[in-house]
Design a protein around this motif. Structure first.
Motif, PDB file in Angstrom:
ATOM      1  N   LEU A 169       5.380  -0.847  -3.705  1.00 18.06           N
ATOM      2  CA  LEU A 169       6.752  -0.744  -4.200  1.00 18.06           C
ATOM      3  C   LEU A 169       7.470   0.466  -3.589  1.00 18.06           C
ATOM      4  CD1 LEU A 169       8.623  -2.320  -6.006  1.00 18.06           C
ATOM      5  CD2 LEU A 169       7.883  -0.937  -7.958  1.00 18.06           C
ATOM      6  N   THR A 170       6.722   1.541  -3.361  1.00 17.31           N
ATOM      7  CA  THR A 170       7.317   2.728  -2.734  1.00 17.31           C
ATOM      8  C   THR A 170       7.760   2.421  -1.305  1.00 17.31           C
ATOM      9  OG1 THR A 170       5.960   4.212  -4.096  1.00 17.31           O
ATOM     10  CG2 THR A 170       6.918   5.140  -2.092  1.00 17.31           C
ATOM     11  N   LEU A 171       6.942   1.702  -0.558  1.00 23.03           N
ATOM     12  CA  LEU A 171       7.323   1.287   0.796  1.00 23.03           C
ATOM     13  C   LEU A 171       8.521   0.330   0.763  1.00 23.03           C
ATOM     14  CD1 LEU A 171       3.792   0.874   2.376  1.00 23.03           C
ATOM     15  CD2 LEU A 171       5.617   2.347   3.268  1.00 23.03           C
ATOM     16  N   PHE A 172       8.587  -0.494  -0.270  1.00 26.85           N
ATOM     17  CA  PHE A 172       9.730  -1.394  -0.443  1.00 26.85           C
ATOM     18  C   PHE A 172      11.025  -0.597  -0.596  1.00 26.85           C
ATOM     19  CE2 PHE A 172      12.473  -3.160  -3.839  1.00 26.85           C
ATOM     20  CZ  PHE A 172      12.975  -4.277  -3.189  1.00 26.85           C
ATOM     21  N   PHE A 173      10.985   0.443  -1.423  1.00 25.79           N
ATOM     22  CA  PHE A 173      12.175   1.271  -1.622  1.00 25.79           C
ATOM     23  C   PHE A 173      12.536   2.031  -0.339  1.00 25.79           C
ATOM     24  CE2 PHE A 173      10.857   1.266  -6.270  1.00 25.79           C
ATOM     25  CZ  PHE A 173      11.887   0.422  -6.657  1.00 25.79           C
ATOM     26  N   TRP A 174      11.521   2.532   0.370  1.00 23.53           N
ATOM     27  CA  TRP A 174      11.794   3.262   1.612  1.00 23.53           C
ATOM     28  C   TRP A 174      12.422   2.343   2.662  1.00 23.53           C
ATOM     29  CZ3 TRP A 174       9.993   2.752   6.671  1.00 23.53           C
ATOM     30  CH2 TRP A 174      10.338   3.794   7.545  1.00 23.53           C
ATOM     31  N   ALA A 175      11.931   1.126   2.766  1.00 18.15           N
ATOM     32  CA  ALA A 175      12.489   0.171   3.721  1.00 18.15           C
ATOM     33  C   ALA A 175      13.947  -0.142   3.387  1.00 18.15           C
ATOM     34  CB  ALA A 175      11.660  -1.116   3.730  1.00 18.15           C
TER      35      ALA A 175
ATOM     36  N   PHE B 238      -0.142  -1.087  -6.165  1.00 13.71           N
ATOM     37  CA  PHE B 238       1.203  -1.448  -6.613  1.00 13.71           C
ATOM     38  C   PHE B 238       2.185  -0.323  -6.299  1.00 13.71           C
ATOM     39  CE2 PHE B 238       4.304  -0.898 -10.108  1.00 13.71           C
ATOM     40  CZ  PHE B 238       5.060  -2.048  -9.935  1.00 13.71           C
ATOM     41  N   LEU B 239       1.783   0.912  -6.566  1.00 20.14           N
ATOM     42  CA  LEU B 239       2.647   2.065  -6.312  1.00 20.14           C
ATOM     43  C   LEU B 239       2.986   2.174  -4.824  1.00 20.14           C
ATOM     44  CD1 LEU B 239       0.937   4.783  -8.568  1.00 20.14           C
ATOM     45  CD2 LEU B 239       3.093   3.607  -9.014  1.00 20.14           C
ATOM     46  N   LYS B 240       1.992   2.004  -3.978  1.00 18.04           N
ATOM     47  CA  LYS B 240       2.221   2.122  -2.535  1.00 18.04           C
ATOM     48  C   LYS B 240       3.133   1.005  -2.023  1.00 18.04           C
ATOM     49  CE  LYS B 240      -1.942   4.671  -1.216  1.00 18.04           C
ATOM     50  NZ  LYS B 240      -3.175   4.663  -0.386  1.00 18.04           N
TER      51      LYS B 240
ATOM     52  N   ILE C 113       1.863   8.495  -6.466  1.00 16.46           N
ATOM     53  CA  ILE C 113       0.684   8.200  -5.636  1.00 16.46           C
ATOM     54  C   ILE C 113      -0.186   9.443  -5.480  1.00 16.46           C
ATOM     55  CG2 ILE C 113      -0.075   7.524  -3.325  1.00 16.46           C
ATOM     56  CD1 ILE C 113       2.579   5.884  -3.152  1.00 16.46           C
ATOM     57  N   ALA C 114       0.450  10.593  -5.268  1.00  9.95           N
ATOM     58  CA  ALA C 114      -0.287  11.843  -5.077  1.00  9.95           C
ATOM     59  C   ALA C 114      -1.064  12.241  -6.325  1.00  9.95           C
ATOM     60  CB  ALA C 114       0.676  12.960  -4.670  1.00  9.95           C
ATOM     61  N   ASN C 115      -0.559  11.863  -7.509  1.00 12.14           N
ATOM     62  CA  ASN C 115      -1.217  12.225  -8.770  1.00 12.14           C
ATOM     63  C   ASN C 115      -2.130  11.130  -9.310  1.00 12.14           C
ATOM     64  OD1 ASN C 115      -0.132  14.907 -10.126  1.00 12.14           O
ATOM     65  ND2 ASN C 115       1.612  13.982  -9.061  1.00 12.14           N
ATOM     66  N   ALA C 116      -2.204   9.992  -8.634  1.00 10.59           N
ATOM     67  CA  ALA C 116      -2.925   8.833  -9.169  1.00 10.59           C
ATOM     68  C   ALA C 116      -4.404   9.114  -9.405  1.00 10.59           C
ATOM     69  CB  ALA C 116      -2.761   7.642  -8.226  1.00 10.59           C
ATOM     70  N   SER C 117      -5.031   9.911  -8.540  1.00  8.74           N
ATOM     71  CA  SER C 117      -6.470  10.170  -8.665  1.00  8.74           C
ATOM     72  C   SER C 117      -6.828  10.918  -9.946  1.00  8.74           C
ATOM     73  CB  SER C 117      -6.966  10.962  -7.452  1.00  8.74           C
ATOM     74  OG  SER C 117      -6.281  12.198  -7.363  1.00  8.74           O
ATOM     75  N   ALA C 118      -5.843  11.599 -10.546  1.00  7.22           N
ATOM     76  CA  ALA C 118      -6.102  12.378 -11.764  1.00  7.22           C
ATOM     77  C   ALA C 118      -5.910  11.560 -13.031  1.00  7.22           C
ATOM     78  CB  ALA C 118      -5.189  13.598 -11.804  1.00  7.22           C
ATOM     79  N   SER C 119      -5.513  10.296 -12.897  1.00  7.84           N
ATOM     80  CA  SER C 119      -5.252   9.457 -14.064  1.00  7.84           C
ATOM     81  C   SER C 119      -5.898   8.092 -13.861  1.00  7.84           C
ATOM     82  CB  SER C 119      -3.737   9.302 -14.265  1.00  7.84           C
ATOM     83  OG  SER C 119      -3.448   8.271 -15.180  1.00  7.84           O
TER      84      SER C 119
END
Length: 369
Positions: A273-279, A269-271, A254-260
């Motif tokens: 799924l990442t929250l899904f894993f954290w939960a 999608f990244l946010k 997510i932090a690198n998404a703006s560069a690509s």
């Protein structure tokens, strides 16, 4: 002549008392290398992530001290592992194809990746981190195919109840260590930033899928087979640690998404799924605490040091670090308070396990004498 004999006698006798001492020392070292647990690189994994967590919460001196300890431990463990391969090749092969022990070798991958991330974050030394990234990727490729091929083609296989535990999730931890270090290094690669981020993305997705496969088997083993206190080994905490490091990998993407441009379109999608894993990681914490109380409180299972306890320290540090980063990249202040308190749990667990390790080593030396 008599004076010569008298003066020569002490010289002649000096080596004799020390010879048994040297033999005992060599025997201790040889036995330690022969019996070295394949998962002992979890020491480096745990120390590295607790150091990163401490850095995020402003404990800079603690973070740097742990970095120094980690660098020394990493080199010592590699020396011991190489010596084990050379001197005890057959024992190494047996462990490599053992359903319960083999997955421990993935700690070498994760340790290299975590140490690389730790070095880059605390010192900014890109060349060192880049070398560790190459080691991490090479080891991961060798083990992810070598270990699974060996277990698949093995003639005699144990049942699920006897052949699987939380240590299997080290394969996911190793995979996500590639993701985490790749996202940390991507900004430094300039022309190759896009391919490195793509590598991080596919290892992140594969690691998530692999977690679903393995945790389904572990949960099946939990619910439908006899479960004793002996079965609840410390690596079961990796049930949580594997999704915690997957969360950390997601925050890096997510932090690198703006560069690509490719990654930018996938940000929602990244946010999600990442929250899904954290939960999922968060859900595991109370469950594991309850099972731990059942094991040591109700069933009175003795709490003694084992190298496997490093597998319980790592998830605590990883949950602290991943929650801190998740709060940053998603701007979710309601979870930002969690790592501020959880970091003390992680540091206390590391300290207790470290002293347990030192006590075990010293006690073993005295016992041998």
């Amino acid at each position: 002549m008599e004076s010569k004999k008298t003066s020569a006698t002490p010289e002649a006798k000096r080596p004799k008392p020390s010879a048994p001492g040297r033999a005992v020392s060599q025997d201790i070292i040889a036995r330690g290398i022969k019996e070295l647990n394949p998962a002992y690189f979890a020491l480096v994994m745990s120390t590295g992530i607790v150091s990163i967590a401490a850095h995020y919460q402003g404990f800079e001196n603690i973070a740097l001290t742990l970095l120094g300890i980690n660098a020394v431990a990493y080199m010592i463990l590699w020396a011991m592992y190489i010596a084990r391969i050379v001197w005890f090749t057959q024992r190494f092969r047996e462990d490599f194809r053992d359903h319960m022990l083999g997955m421990g070798f993935f700690t070498a991958v994760a340790a290299s990746g975590v140490l690389g991330s730790q070095t880059l974050l605390l010192t900014g030394r890109f060349p060192v981190a880049a070398v560790l990234w190459c080691v991490t990727v090479a080891l991961w490729l060798c083990l992810i195919y070598g270990l699974f091929t060996g277990l698949i083609t093995k003639e005699e296989k144990p049942s699920i109840a006897q052949g699987i535990n939380g240590g299997w999730l080290l394969a996911i931890v190793a995979t996500q260590a590639v993701t985490v270090l790749s996202t940390a290094l991507a900004p430094f690669f300039q022309l190759y930033r896009e391919p490195v981020l793509f590598l991080a993305f596919i290892t992140w997705l594969f690691g998530g899928m692999l977690y679903i496969w393995v945790i389904a088997l572990i949960f099946y083993r939990y619910l439908f087979f006899h479960f004793s206190p002996q079965d609840l080994t410390p690596p079961y905490w990796i049930n949580m640690g594997a999704v915690a490091i997957t969360t950390l990998g997601g925050t890096g993407l997510i932090a690198n998404a703006s560069a690509s441009p490719f990654m930018l379109e996938l940000t929602p999608f990244l946010k999600g799924l990442t929250l899904f894993f954290w939960a999922t990681a968060t859900w595991w914490i109370p469950m594991l605490i309850i099972l731990g109380v059942w094991r040591h409180g109700f069933r009175r299972f003795p709490l003694r040091y084992s190298p496997l306890f490093w597998g319980a320290v790592f998830p605590l540090g990883m949950y602290t670090a991943c929650t801190h980063r998740l709060a940053e990249v998603t701007q979710a202040p309601m979870i930002a308070v969690i790592p501020k308190g959880f970091v003390y749990v992680a540091m206390t667990a590391w300290l207790a396990t470290f002293f347990g390790m030192v006590h075990g080593i010293v006690a073993g030396l005295y016992k041998t004498k």
